[in-house]
Design a protein around this motif. Sequence first.
Motif, short mmCIF file in Angstrom:
data_model
loop_
_atom_site.label_atom_id
_atom_site.label_comp_id
_atom_site.label_asym_id
_atom_site.label_seq_id
_atom_site.Cartn_x
_atom_site.Cartn_y
_atom_site.Cartn_z
N ILE A 87 -3.49 -2.56 -26.69
CA ILE A 87 -2.63 -2.48 -27.88
C ILE A 87 -1.29 -1.84 -27.51
CG2 ILE A 87 -2.37 -1.49 -30.19
CD1 ILE A 87 -5.46 -1.62 -30.42
N ALA A 88 -1.35 -0.76 -26.74
CA ALA A 88 -0.11 -0.08 -26.32
C ALA A 88 0.77 -1.00 -25.48
CB ALA A 88 -0.44 1.19 -25.55
N ASN A 89 0.15 -1.78 -24.62
CA ASN A 89 0.91 -2.69 -23.77
C ASN A 89 1.60 -3.76 -24.60
OD1 ASN A 89 1.64 -3.55 -21.04
ND2 ASN A 89 0.41 -5.35 -21.49
N ARG A 90 0.90 -4.27 -25.64
CA ARG A 90 1.51 -5.27 -26.50
C ARG A 90 2.68 -4.68 -27.29
NH1 ARG A 90 1.87 -8.85 -24.29
NH2 ARG A 90 2.60 -9.96 -26.14
N ALA A 91 2.60 -3.40 -27.60
CA ALA A 91 3.68 -2.74 -28.34
C ALA A 91 4.76 -2.19 -27.42
CB ALA A 91 3.09 -1.60 -29.19
N ASN A 92 4.53 -2.29 -26.10
CA ASN A 92 5.42 -1.66 -25.11
C ASN A 92 5.64 -0.18 -25.44
OD1 ASN A 92 7.02 -1.50 -22.77
ND2 ASN A 92 8.90 -1.98 -23.90
N CYS A 93 4.54 0.48 -25.73
CA CYS A 93 4.57 1.89 -26.12
C CYS A 93 3.83 2.72 -25.08
CB CYS A 93 3.91 2.05 -27.49
SG CYS A 93 3.78 3.76 -28.06
N PRO A 94 4.38 3.85 -24.65
CA PRO A 94 3.64 4.71 -23.72
C PRO A 94 2.39 5.29 -24.39
CG PRO A 94 5.59 5.85 -24.53
CD PRO A 94 5.67 4.43 -25.03
N LEU A 95 1.35 5.49 -23.62
CA LEU A 95 0.07 5.91 -24.17
C LEU A 95 -0.47 7.13 -23.42
CD1 LEU A 95 -2.35 5.28 -26.09
CD2 LEU A 95 -3.30 3.91 -24.22
N TYR A 96 -1.02 8.07 -24.18
CA TYR A 96 -1.66 9.27 -23.63
C TYR A 96 -3.08 9.32 -24.18
CZ TYR A 96 -2.08 14.29 -22.43
OH TYR A 96 -2.46 15.52 -21.92
N VAL A 97 -4.07 9.19 -23.29
CA VAL A 97 -5.47 9.20 -23.71
C VAL A 97 -6.00 10.63 -23.59
CG1 VAL A 97 -7.77 8.22 -23.36
CG2 VAL A 97 -5.73 6.83 -22.89
N VAL A 98 -6.35 11.22 -24.72
CA VAL A 98 -6.82 12.60 -24.72
C VAL A 98 -8.28 12.66 -24.29
CG1 VAL A 98 -5.19 13.22 -26.54
CG2 VAL A 98 -7.53 12.59 -27.16
N HIS A 99 -8.70 13.84 -23.87
CA HIS A 99 -10.08 14.16 -23.41
C HIS A 99 -10.81 12.96 -22.79
CE1 HIS A 99 -10.99 12.56 -27.35
NE2 HIS A 99 -10.91 13.70 -28.00
N VAL A 100 -10.38 12.58 -21.60
CA VAL A 100 -11.06 11.52 -20.83
C VAL A 100 -12.36 12.12 -20.27
CG1 VAL A 100 -10.89 9.95 -18.87
CG2 VAL A 100 -8.86 10.46 -20.24
N MET A 101 -13.50 11.59 -20.73
CA MET A 101 -14.77 12.24 -20.45
C MET A 101 -15.69 11.44 -19.52
SD MET A 101 -14.45 15.04 -22.11
CE MET A 101 -16.10 15.72 -22.11
N SER A 102 -15.35 10.22 -19.19
CA SER A 102 -16.29 9.38 -18.45
C SER A 102 -15.59 8.64 -17.31
CB SER A 102 -16.93 8.36 -19.38
OG SER A 102 -15.97 7.41 -19.85
N LYS A 103 -16.41 8.21 -16.36
CA LYS A 103 -15.90 7.37 -15.27
C LYS A 103 -15.32 6.07 -15.82
CE LYS A 103 -19.28 8.95 -11.80
NZ LYS A 103 -20.40 8.52 -10.92
N SER A 104 -16.00 5.49 -16.82
CA SER A 104 -15.56 4.20 -17.37
C SER A 104 -14.15 4.30 -17.94
CB SER A 104 -16.54 3.74 -18.45
OG SER A 104 -17.83 3.54 -17.93
N ALA A 105 -13.91 5.32 -18.76
CA ALA A 105 -12.59 5.49 -19.36
C ALA A 105 -11.54 5.81 -18.30
CB ALA A 105 -12.64 6.60 -20.41
N ALA A 106 -11.91 6.67 -17.34
CA ALA A 106 -10.97 7.04 -16.28
C ALA A 106 -10.60 5.82 -15.44
CB ALA A 106 -11.58 8.13 -15.40
N ASP A 107 -11.57 4.94 -15.18
CA ASP A 107 -11.30 3.75 -14.38
C ASP A 107 -10.34 2.80 -15.11
OD1 ASP A 107 -12.87 4.59 -12.30
OD2 ASP A 107 -14.63 3.40 -12.87
N VAL A 108 -10.47 2.71 -16.43
CA VAL A 108 -9.56 1.87 -17.21
C VAL A 108 -8.13 2.39 -17.06
CG1 VAL A 108 -8.87 1.22 -19.55
CG2 VAL A 108 -11.28 1.11 -18.89
#
Length: 566
Positions: free
Chosen positions: A232-253
Amino acid sequence: MAAQNRLLIQGGRVVNDDHSFDADVYVEDGVISQIGKNLPLPGGVKVIDAKEKLVMPGGIDTHTHMQLPFMGTVAADDFYHGTKAALAGGTTMIIDFVIPKRGQSLLEAYDQWKSWAEPKVCCDYSFHMAVTWWSDKVSEEMETLVKERGINSFKMFMAYKDVMMLTDAEIYQVFCRCKEIGGLAQVHAENGDLIDECSKKLIALGITGPEGHEMCRPEEVEGEATNRAVTIANRANCPLYVVHVMSKSAADVISAARKQGKVVFGEPIAAGLGVDGTHYWDKDWRHAAGFVMGPPLRPDASTPAYLMDLLANGDLTCTGTDNCTFNGNQKALGKDDFRKIPNGVNGVEDRMSIVWEKGVHAGKLDENKFVAVTSTNAAKVFNLYPRKGRVAVGSDADLVVWDPEATRKISASTHHHAVDFNIFEGQVCHGVPVYVISQGKVVVEDGGHVMVTQGVGKYVPRKPFSDYVYKRIKVRESLNQPKAVEREPYKGPVIDLSAQRQEEPKHVSPSIAAEFENRPVSTRHGHRDLHASGFSLSGRQVDDNRGNTPHKRVLAPPGGASSIQF
């Protein structure tokens, strides 16, 4: 000039994110005035001996929830106890979250949080703003917050359905608005719909304890939402900050997105770097409930080290804590239903030591990277740099004199939080702040003596369009504007739908249909027998009501003519 406004830190090794060097640091009126070797000692100046110690920028905790009203109760750490604990651990600034109720004015919520913080806060602070509902009014107030209140970051929840969660369409609109006003979009990335359905299923199965909290929101639920937010952020060309990254899956994304050049930042927290989710299966309910937070800690015991590796190589950027503490009697609101356990853990006091122990002492980070992930990167991302996050002439005198060899044992019996539990209980950490300087004044002295004053912390406004975040976005916006194809207008015929008659569907005779539907079906190994006859002994066929089709001569055998030459 009063001695308390003048301070000389002698003989230490200054550590910034990009290099280290031996120097004295002279502080006057809350600002770093001089840096150099063998600085002259003015009269009446307090001197700190920093030999064999590191002199670093004070930590910046990017994610706290002091005094938060949540799930029917209020977080135990208010702005006094929370910031006192922060200073005790070497953190000299927090960025807390204003979280309006659904339908509440964002400006009204800001004023409410400011009134809670101002009389109690012991160190400098700033605010993020949560967007918990969407309307034209919210859009207008976001711009006011940026221009008049110094807020440049806005958080959306993809979880907590019917309370704070936004739809994908709303998130896209908020992202677009963030880009327009120079704000940084933040997300709590979990699939709220799946969590809601899975939690109901677990309760129906009789799983009511803290283990159900992790079971209804496994890491794939976090990974999916993180990927959706990045898209969604990429489609909006908006910078994104993902808070509390808790898993390998999210970190890999996040790691993959950054490798693709997307402007995405990930924030692991002290809890996720220091402990794992196996505690949810502890036989002691109070112990297990003490670790309940959202997203949950992961039962894969290798997760903390994995997140630290990604922090070390730059795929993850900042470290926060999500400090939101609840006492045992508050956690007990969910004693019969894990969905009612208030979500939150401690961390603001122990973050610096946990990151040093699990990062530097473990050989994953060097001292400069430690400064980057605990202070400097946060200052750059949230447009506080170089006022904060750097030991330099003209920067705020928020400093830590750090002993890399000293150790301390973490315990709820000695911490400065107002909570009766510590998720890091019993851990021994290398790396101890022996002096902490906030606003140019010593607030922690050798031996751990904490000397703070309520209400002295200053609100720090932040300007929009941080260069660290927006430089690439601005260039891409100018290069990637969608353009229409220039072509001659179409001048041919256009069908008139109003005049078009729909053909009536042809129906198969009921008797014929029944004959074919009711014939026995022979099977081989559970499949229809392809050798079974497809005709009726009566001579009637299922397509008898259709007209004759024209005959065509087959010019080639089935499978096509052979190309073999003899």
